[in-house]
Design a protein around this motif. Structure first.
Motif, short mmCIF file in Angstrom:
data_model
loop_
_atom_site.label_atom_id
_atom_site.label_comp_id
_atom_site.label_asym_id
_atom_site.label_seq_id
_atom_site.Cartn_x
_atom_site.Cartn_y
_atom_site.Cartn_z
N GLU A 5 0.83 -1.19 0.00
CA GLU A 5 0.00 0.00 0.00
C GLU A 5 0.86 1.24 0.00
OE1 GLU A 5 -2.82 -0.05 3.20
OE2 GLU A 5 -4.08 -1.52 2.19
N ILE A 41 -5.20 5.96 -0.96
CA ILE A 41 -4.36 4.75 -0.89
C ILE A 41 -4.39 4.01 -2.22
CG2 ILE A 41 -4.08 2.47 0.21
CD1 ILE A 41 -3.36 4.75 2.08
N ARG A 43 -3.25 0.32 -3.72
CA ARG A 43 -2.82 -1.04 -3.39
C ARG A 43 -2.25 -1.68 -4.65
NH1 ARG A 43 -7.29 0.17 -0.91
NH2 ARG A 43 -7.35 0.09 1.35
#
Length: 101
Positions: A5, A41, A43
């Protein structure tokens, strides 16, 4: 396969999400990317992604975004009429292929 992440600063709209996704998918070994605009965020899944952090951060830097390992919550982002800006009011126009440029 590993998942890493990253906290991405400067994303303000869907166009930013697309730019971040595209930049990260260009890094060798990356197999999948999920970007959450609300949390800031990204990922990244693939082979040895944890070891690719410098390459991932560099790819985002070239696309106009600042990023680092996701260890703290990102600041609130806004997308007001008339242009993109961050929570501190600094303009992000022209960054990362944003629609507001």
């Amino acid at each position: 396969m590993e998942t890493t992440e990253l906290r991405v600063d400067g994303m303000t709209c869907g166009s930013c999400v697309a730019s971040v996704t595209k930049a990260l998918k260009r890094v060798p070994g990356v197999q999948d990317v999920e970007v959450d605009l609300a949390s800031g965020i990204a990922r990244v899944s693939g082979e040895h992604t944890a070891h690719q952090m410098p390459a991932l951060v560099a790819a985002l830097g070239e696309a106009g975004y600042e990023a680092d390992a996701a260890t703290s919550s990102p600041s609130t982002r806004q997308h007001p009429a008339g242009g993109c800006s961050t929570a501190d009011g600094s303009a992000t126009k022209g960054r990362g292929g944003c629609c507001c440029s």
